[in-house]
Design an enzyme around this catalytic site. Structure first.
Site, short mmCIF file in Angstrom:
data_model
loop_
_atom_site.label_atom_id
_atom_site.label_comp_id
_atom_site.label_asym_id
_atom_site.label_seq_id
_atom_site.Cartn_x
_atom_site.Cartn_y
_atom_site.Cartn_z
N SER A 24 -2.01 51.23 64.68
CA SER A 24 -1.54 49.71 64.73
C SER A 24 -2.21 48.68 65.75
CB SER A 24 -0.37 49.92 65.90
OG SER A 24 -0.24 50.75 66.75
N HIS A 157 25.57 11.06 63.35
CA HIS A 157 25.49 11.43 61.54
C HIS A 157 24.64 10.47 61.06
CE1 HIS A 157 29.62 12.57 62.75
NE2 HIS A 157 30.19 11.77 63.28
N SER A 278 -4.44 11.04 53.16
CA SER A 278 -3.96 11.75 51.63
C SER A 278 -5.51 11.65 51.05
CB SER A 278 -2.97 10.98 51.46
OG SER A 278 -3.67 11.26 49.47
N LYS A 284 -3.02 6.28 52.87
CA LYS A 284 -1.58 7.30 53.49
C LYS A 284 -1.92 7.84 55.54
CE LYS A 284 1.99 8.49 52.38
NZ LYS A 284 2.42 9.92 51.64
N GLU A 291 5.16 17.43 60.45
CA GLU A 291 5.99 18.68 58.97
C GLU A 291 5.93 19.53 59.90
OE1 GLU A 291 5.64 15.91 55.83
OE2 GLU A 291 4.04 16.14 57.30
N LYS A 326 5.92 44.04 67.72
CA LYS A 326 5.19 43.02 68.39
C LYS A 326 4.73 42.49 67.18
CE LYS A 326 3.35 47.31 69.38
NZ LYS A 326 4.92 48.34 70.27
N1 ARG Z 1 2.60 52.26 68.75
C1 ARG Z 1 3.46 52.68 68.99
C2 ARG Z 1 3.95 51.45 69.43
O1 ARG Z 1 3.68 50.73 69.42
C3 ARG Z 1 3.18 53.62 70.79
C4 ARG Z 1 3.99 54.36 70.52
C5 ARG Z 1 3.92 55.77 70.05
N2 ARG Z 1 5.21 56.32 70.40
C6 ARG Z 1 5.33 58.09 69.35
N3 ARG Z 1 5.44 59.26 70.14
N4 ARG Z 1 4.68 58.19 68.16
O2 ARG Z 1 5.74 52.23 69.60
#
Ligand code: ARG
Length: 466
Positions: A24, A157, A278, A284, A291, A326
């Site tokens: 991640s 409306h 445009s 234009k 938009e 996230k």
């Molecule tokens: N990268 C994980 C998350 O965003 C962190 C926690 C991971 N915990 C685990 N026991 N694998 O949630």
């Protein structure tokens, strides 16, 4: 067997495809600053309760600080085999400090760590959004004085309804963005609870001091149940909802201005610096920014939906699914911030086409409701007054006249109370001036509201309760 912090129990090395799949760092490296901040507070707490010596704590703080500098200067290499931002920073610390670095993770888990980092990040994001929304409100408020003499047709409306002061129109958006600020402030109260110290799910047998960490990190208090705290993502969902509401407000506003700036409406001239052209049609000048604000709302709403579906049906406590939260939040935040960055200068830079607006004000019988209310004041039941004015409007439409242009005899015939005094109430100017209810578009009401907005925005705080 590789160098993973958790590889003691394993008899097989991780498949590289799994490393890539679970990694991640591509997005959670955004939490690096919060991760370091949280780890420093955690180390200070460990030293305070005797789980680290003060020399070890000092080394850890210095090590984390220098990792922080490497990250901000772009010298740090995030390694996918360490899965995420948390283990990357910890591994770098261990590389620097050896056994002392190996002590940092005492009494905590990545489960409470990631939630702490995310909450710290969202807290800052809320404060930035609050300032941005305040700036947008200020841009609307700044339009009011110069436009005080302008009246607009108000719509329901998407049909002409009753006239309103332009200032009343500007302040309508202040109210919407004020509620967004209040929602964020309310969300912040629940964001600002410390989960750190709930460890994996059950707490810890070590004598940690959670209040100390909460204090250090500026949290208002502790998340109190370790099972709940390590799995709670309500705060992220609420934040995503706050962002979705801001995007909804921006999208309605953008749609309105796309229409109002058309040749057909002609109410507004958009600043050219915020339009694009445009590639084929030389004439234009397009409202692409508006938009895109309208269009980007789709992803913000989609992110909220994705987050709620992600969290649906998850058993206690931590599940790796949470890692997917996230990107949705980051994307909504980045999108809304970029839209607000466009909205404020657009509001400041737009020009009302006063002549064009005024030239159309006698169309659409904007004063019909005023005439009806005049009859009500003469004792006519509302339903009768409504019907009487409806017949007069139909007649005026057939004659291609305004209500004020109808022959006095016709008005008298419609109702005896409709004598020459009606000339003193008809027309948009008199309709607006007659408004007196609290929150209406009457000039005294609007001036009162405007004064309140000036006071409130100067104070930076939120609108006074009446
Ligand atoms: N990268 C994980 C998350 O965003 C962190 C926690 C991971 N915990 C685990 N026991 N694998 O949630």
């Amino acid at each position: 067997m590789g160098s993973k912090p958790w590889n003691g129990v394993f008899r097989q090395a991780t498949d590289p495809r799994v490393e890539a799949f679970t990694d991640s760092t591509g997005f959670d490296s955004r939490l690096a600053r919060q991760d370091i901040q949280g780890s420093i507070a955690h180390a200070e707490m460990l030293a305070r309760v005797g789980l680290l010596t003060s020399a070890e704590c000092q080394q850890i703080i210095e090590g984390l600080d220098s990792i922080g500098r490497e990250i901000s200067e772009g010298r740090f290499v995030f390694r996918p085999e360490f899965e995420d931002v948390h283990m990357n920073i910890e591994a770098a610390l261990i590389e620097k400090l050896g056994d002392t670095g190996r002590k940092l993770h005492t009494g905590r888990s990545r489960n409470d760590q990631v939630s702490t980092d995310f909450r710290l990040w969202i807290r800052t994001a809320i404060d930035i959004l609050n300032d941005q929304l305040r700036g947008l409100q200020q841009a609307f408020v700044d339009r009011c004085e110069p436009d005080m003499d302008v009246m607009l047709p108000g719509y329901t409306h998407m049909r002409r309804a009753q006239p309103v002061l332009a200032a009343h129109y500007w302040l309508a958006y202040c109210e919407k963005f004020e509620r967004d600020r209040q929602r964020l402030a309310d969300c912040r109260r629940r964001v600002n609870r410390l989960p750190l110290g709930t460890a994996a799910l059950a707490g810890t047998s070590l004598p940690i001091d959670r209040d100390f960490v909460a204090n250090k990190l500026g949290f208002d208090g502790l998340a109190m149940n370790s099972l709940d705290a390590s799995s709670d993502r309500d705060f992220a969902s609420e934040f995503a909802f706050c962002l979705a509401m801001i995007a909804e407000h921006l999208s309605g506003w953008a749609e309105e201005w796309i229409l109002w700036s058309t040749h057909e409406f002609g109410f507004l001239r958009l600043p050219q610096a915020f339009c694009t052209g445009s590639s084929i049609m030389p004439q234009k000048i397009n409202p692409d920014v508006l938009e895109l604000i309208r269009g980007k709302t789709a992803r913000v709403l989609g992110n909220l939906q994705a987050l709620l579906v992600l969290l649906k049906g998850l058993p206690l406590a931590y599940n790796r699914d949470y890692q997917e939260d996230k990107e949705r939040v980051f994307d909504s935040y980045d999108t809304v911030v970029s839209c607000l960055e466009m909205a404020t200068p657009l509001v400041a830079g737009v020009a009302l086409d006063r002549e064009r607006i005024e030239a159309g004000l006698d169309q659409g019988y904007l004063d019909a409701t005023t005439l009806m209310e005049y009859l009500i004041r003469q004792g006519v039941p509302q339903r009768t007054a409504h019907h009487t004015v409806g017949l007069l409007v139909a007649s005026a439409m057939r004659q291609n006249k305004t209500l004020a242009e109808l022959a006095p005899a016709e008005l008298q015939a419609a109702h005896p109370a409709l004598d020459q005094r009606v000339q003193g109430i008809l027309g948009v100017q008199q309709s607006v001036e007659a408004m007196q209810s609290v929150g209406s578009t009457g000039p005294a009401q609007v001036r009162g509201q405007l004064a309140q907005w000036h006071r409130q925005l100067a104070g930076g705080g939120q609108k006074e309760k009446k």
